[in-house]
Design an enzyme around this catalytic site. Structure first.
Site, PDB file in Angstrom:
ATOM      1  CB  ALA A 121      -1.082   0.187   1.101  1.00  0.00           C
ATOM      2  CB  THR A 122       3.850   2.125   1.350  1.00  0.00           C
ATOM      3  OG1 THR A 122       4.077   2.036   2.642  1.00  0.00           O
ATOM      4  CG2 THR A 122       5.405   3.475   1.248  1.00  0.00           C
ATOM      5  CG  ASN A 201      -3.375   3.902  10.113  1.00  0.00           C
ATOM      6  OD1 ASN A 201      -4.025   5.030  10.277  1.00  0.00           O
ATOM      7  ND2 ASN A 201      -1.516   3.794  10.943  1.00  0.00           N
ATOM      8  CG  HIS A 251       0.522  -7.321   5.390  1.00  0.00           C
ATOM      9  ND1 HIS A 251       1.237  -7.061   7.244  1.00  0.00           N
ATOM     10  CD2 HIS A 251       1.393  -5.573   4.502  1.00  0.00           C
ATOM     11  CE1 HIS A 251       1.571  -5.528   6.941  1.00  0.00           C
ATOM     12  NE2 HIS A 251       1.236  -5.233   6.018  1.00  0.00           N
ATOM     13  CB  THR A 289       9.777  -9.585 -12.035  1.00  0.00           C
ATOM     14  OG1 THR A 289      11.185  -9.093 -12.862  1.00  0.00           O
ATOM     15  CG2 THR A 289       9.448 -11.003 -12.005  1.00  0.00           C
ATOM     16  CB  CYS A 375       4.274   2.914   9.589  1.00  0.00           C
ATOM     17  SG  CYS A 375       3.747   2.141   8.488  1.00  0.00           S
TER      18      CYS A 375
END
Length: 451
Positions: A121-122, A201, A251, A289, A375
């Site tokens: 998400a960051t 969050n 996650h 990739t 974070c």
């Protein structure tokens, strides 16, 4: 034997009774260990006999064993590069990636062609905020966000300010919700993006996405939402909610770490300037990739969430109420941070008056909880989210976030109540402020001398 056949029975909840600990995210109830206990674990200087209870689901979630089972073949036998076009290994990996893309899209009501895989998400937030504004830089120079966004959105906005863009950081109400009238008034002719988090969050507040999307559509401004904490927990429909860009994470939804997805609307088309250059993967939006096992796991997690969201929500809601009732029955002066009406129940942020939060956390060695975002948890400053709600600094310092999830058990909740209540009472017994408050002294009226 497939991994799911060996492990999944431990996680089934609708059949025959299962031992309570089988559903747990901890190995056993933690207790202070003796010196000769060879299996003891040392945590923050104290030896305990088992792993702590895990109640920090907003930081990360355990991988659902069904997700792991879906991922393993792409580590062991189907390990081809999904961008290899000349042989079977590449073809089957590419097919698996596209199948996962469809599963992610289905969970949010999107077209699979609108889903772009990233590292999390960051990265999505960086692409959305910086990418949109840089692409439309000639005509759009203004961004609107809120003061309670995730740090990566706020830092992306500050980075744009260094490039000469204007940013409006909207305040929120005491319940954590954005004022819609204030949002609408803040939109200018050169506004290029409105970014508002779906589920916060730290405090779990659910913003009125549909109303925000309607305002943005009427004003002709793209609406971006960070939905990392919302995906699979509340219903999301990008079309009904008028979402133009959306950031997702693997996650937070019982999938693997290191994978996320950006939703980018096709009609009306929203363009972004890529933040990474390379081989043109993900249609040029995100070079690099695509990690097939992680993407497959993300897709499996989304499919499971679609099937079990209602059940999980009811179960988590019951556990939240059990936790809150258990705390309130034994401890007074508890404050819930954020709206209870508009809230994801798996996030319960509580402040305990007359208790220093860091001391409480240090005392709760047998429960894995946090005082806010993982974070920013290294900072000793009070949570900027709570400060934005108008929470006074002393109360902001006493907050603890309890995260409840799919595999949390009633026994874990009861143990968390027992340990938290014990530690709060212990700290209050040592607090002269608590003693003064109980004696009827108005602490705010005291003029404290400085030395």
């Amino acid at each position: 034997m497939a991994l799911s056949r060996r492990l999944l029975p431990l996680f089934l909840r609708r059949g025959a009774p299962v031992p309570a600990r089988a559903l747990s995210t901890a190995a056993a109830p933690a207790a202070v260990a003796s010196e000769d206990d060879e299996e003891a674990i040392t945590v923050k200087g104290v030896r305990i006999s088992g792993r702590p209870l895990y109640m920090d689901m907003q930081a990360t979630t355990p991988v659902d064993p069904r997700v792991l089972d879906a991922m393993l073949p792409f580590y062991l036998s189907r390990y081809g590069n999904p961008h290899s076009r000349t042989h079977l290994y590449g073809w089957e990996s590419d097919a698996a990636v596209e199948d996962a893309r469809a599963r992610v899209a289905s969970l949010v009501g999107a077209d699979p062609r609108e889903i772009f895989f990233t590292s999390g998400a960051t990265e999505c937030n960086n692409i959305a905020v910086k990418g949109v504004m840089r692409f439309y830089r000639e005509r759009r120079r203004h961004v609107i966000t809120t003061q309670t966004e995730h740090k990566c959105v706020l830092d992306s906005c500050r980075y744009l300010q260094q490039e000469g863009f204007d940013v409006t950081y909207l305040p929120v109400r005491k319940d954590g919700l954005v004022d819609l009238a204030q949002l609408e008034d803040a939109i200018r002719p050169d506004t290029g993006l409105v970014s508002v988090m779906a589920v916060n969050n730290e405090i779990g507040v659910i913003q009125p996405l549909e109303e925000i999307g309607r305002i943005c559509k009427e004003k002709g401004v793209p609406f971006h939402t960070d939905a990392a904490q919302a995906l699979g927990k509340i219903p999301i429909d990008v079309n009904r909610m008028g979402i133009g860009l959306m950031s997702l994470s693997g996650h937070k939804i019982y999938g693997p770490k290191g994978v996320g997805a950006l939703y980018l609307r096709r009609r009306p088309r929203i363009r972004v300037e890529p933040q990474m250059n390379g081989g043109g993967q993900e249609r040029g939006i995100r070079a690099g990739t695509v990690p097939t096992p992680l993407v497959v796991g993300f897709g499996a997690a989304c499919e499971i969430a679609a099937q079990e969201m209602d059940y999980d929500h009811r179960r988590v809601s019951a556990l939240q109420q059990r936790l809150l009732d258990g705390m309130r029955a034994q401890v007074d002066d508890i404050v819930i941070n954020g709206s209870m009406e508009h809230r994801y129940p798996g996030n319960l942020n509580l402040s305990f008056a007359y208790v220093e939060g860091e001391s409480l956390l240090m005392g709760l060695k047998e429960v894995a909880v946090s005082s806010g975002s993982a974070c920013t948890s290294a900072s000793l400053e009070p949570s900027y989210v709570l400060r934005a709600l108008g929470v006074e600094e002393d109360m902001a310092h006493t907050s603890i976030r309890f995260g409840i999830g799919r595999f949390t058990t009633e026994e874990e909740v009861d143990r968390a109540i027992e340990l938290t209540v014990h530690q709060v009472k212990k700290l209050r017994d040592m607090s002269p402020l608590y003693e003064m408050a109980k004696a009827g002294i108005d602490l705010k009226s005291i003029e404290w001398s400085q030395h």
